[in-house]
Design a protein around this motif. Structure first.
Motif, short mmCIF file in Angstrom:
data_model
loop_
_atom_site.label_atom_id
_atom_site.label_comp_id
_atom_site.label_asym_id
_atom_site.label_seq_id
_atom_site.Cartn_x
_atom_site.Cartn_y
_atom_site.Cartn_z
N GLU A 139 -6.20 13.15 -14.13
CA GLU A 139 -6.36 14.31 -15.03
C GLU A 139 -5.02 14.81 -15.53
OE1 GLU A 139 -7.76 14.16 -11.93
OE2 GLU A 139 -9.84 13.79 -12.53
N GLU A 140 -4.02 14.84 -14.63
CA GLU A 140 -2.69 15.29 -15.04
C GLU A 140 -2.06 14.31 -16.02
OE1 GLU A 140 -1.42 17.75 -11.04
OE2 GLU A 140 -1.04 15.60 -11.12
N GLN A 141 -2.25 13.04 -15.77
CA GLN A 141 -1.73 12.03 -16.70
C GLN A 141 -2.38 12.17 -18.07
OE1 GLN A 141 -2.16 8.19 -14.88
NE2 GLN A 141 -0.81 8.73 -13.18
N ALA A 142 -3.69 12.41 -18.08
CA ALA A 142 -4.39 12.59 -19.35
C ALA A 142 -3.89 13.82 -20.09
CB ALA A 142 -5.89 12.68 -19.10
N ALA A 143 -3.61 14.88 -19.34
CA ALA A 143 -3.14 16.13 -19.97
C ALA A 143 -1.80 15.95 -20.65
CB ALA A 143 -3.05 17.24 -18.92
N GLY A 196 0.82 -1.21 0.00
CA GLY A 196 0.00 0.00 0.00
C GLY A 196 0.85 1.25 0.00
N ALA A 197 1.93 1.26 0.75
CA ALA A 197 2.81 2.43 0.79
C ALA A 197 3.48 2.64 -0.55
CB ALA A 197 3.85 2.25 1.88
N ILE A 198 3.91 1.57 -1.18
CA ILE A 198 4.54 1.68 -2.49
C ILE A 198 3.55 2.20 -3.52
CG2 ILE A 198 5.53 0.33 -4.39
CD1 ILE A 198 6.82 -1.44 -2.19
N ALA A 199 2.34 1.68 -3.51
CA ALA A 199 1.32 2.14 -4.46
C ALA A 199 1.01 3.61 -4.26
CB ALA A 199 0.05 1.31 -4.31
N GLN A 200 0.95 4.05 -3.00
CA GLN A 200 0.67 5.46 -2.72
C GLN A 200 1.81 6.34 -3.22
OE1 GLN A 200 0.16 6.37 1.41
NE2 GLN A 200 -0.72 8.36 1.00
N GLN A 201 3.06 5.93 -3.03
CA GLN A 201 4.20 6.70 -3.52
C GLN A 201 4.17 6.80 -5.03
OE1 GLN A 201 7.56 4.62 -1.92
NE2 GLN A 201 7.54 5.79 -0.02
N GLN A 202 3.85 5.72 -5.71
CA GLN A 202 3.80 5.74 -7.15
C GLN A 202 2.70 6.66 -7.64
OE1 GLN A 202 3.44 1.59 -8.07
NE2 GLN A 202 5.65 1.33 -8.24
N GLN A 203 1.57 6.64 -6.97
CA GLN A 203 0.46 7.50 -7.38
C GLN A 203 0.83 8.96 -7.18
OE1 GLN A 203 -3.15 6.95 -5.19
NE2 GLN A 203 -4.35 8.14 -6.62
N GLN A 204 1.45 9.31 -6.07
CA GLN A 204 1.85 10.69 -5.83
C GLN A 204 2.85 11.15 -6.86
OE1 GLN A 204 3.29 10.51 -1.83
NE2 GLN A 204 1.28 10.85 -0.95
N ARG A 205 3.77 10.29 -7.20
CA ARG A 205 4.82 10.67 -8.12
C ARG A 205 4.29 10.83 -9.54
NH1 ARG A 205 8.72 6.58 -7.05
NH2 ARG A 205 7.93 5.50 -8.84
N SER A 206 3.31 10.03 -9.90
CA SER A 206 2.80 10.03 -11.27
C SER A 206 1.75 11.09 -11.53
CB SER A 206 2.22 8.66 -11.61
OG SER A 206 3.21 7.68 -11.52
N GLY A 207 1.18 11.70 -10.52
CA GLY A 207 0.15 12.70 -10.72
C GLY A 207 -1.23 12.10 -10.76
N THR A 208 -2.21 12.97 -10.82
CA THR A 208 -3.60 12.54 -10.85
C THR A 208 -3.95 11.99 -12.22
OG1 THR A 208 -4.44 14.67 -11.59
CG2 THR A 208 -4.19 14.36 -9.20
#
Length: 80
Positions: free
Chosen positions: A32-36, A18-30
């Motif tokens: 919407e940001e990924q789509a942009a 869970g901690a690793i997944a959360q770090q990856q999500q924070q680093r990769s952006g939302t």
């Protein structure tokens, strides 16, 4: 005793995952940001797409003048 250690191991693994997944999500952006930026990443950074977020960020920065306004704004919002 064995069951206790097995349960503790499972709990540790799930917390770590869970901690690793959360770090990856924070680093990769939302989403919407990924789509942009997804089109710009595909267009300008395809050769480095499997080398991690920081390499992709460096690629986007190198191609800054060519980026779409939406992706440019995402970078600005994150101080890049």
């Amino acid at each position: 005793m064995r069951k206790f250690f097995f349960a503790l191991t499972l709990l540790s693994a799930s917390v770590s995952t869970g901690a690793i997944a959360q770090q990856q999500q924070q680093r990769s952006g939302t989403a919407e940001e990924q789509a942009a930026c997804s089109r710009d990443v595909q267009r300008y950074c395809r050769p480095v797409i499997d080398q991690g977020d920081f390499t992709i960020l460096a690629c986007l920065q190198q191609n800054r003048p060519k980026l779409t306004a939406a992706c440019n704004q995402v970078l600005k919002n994150h101080g890049q």
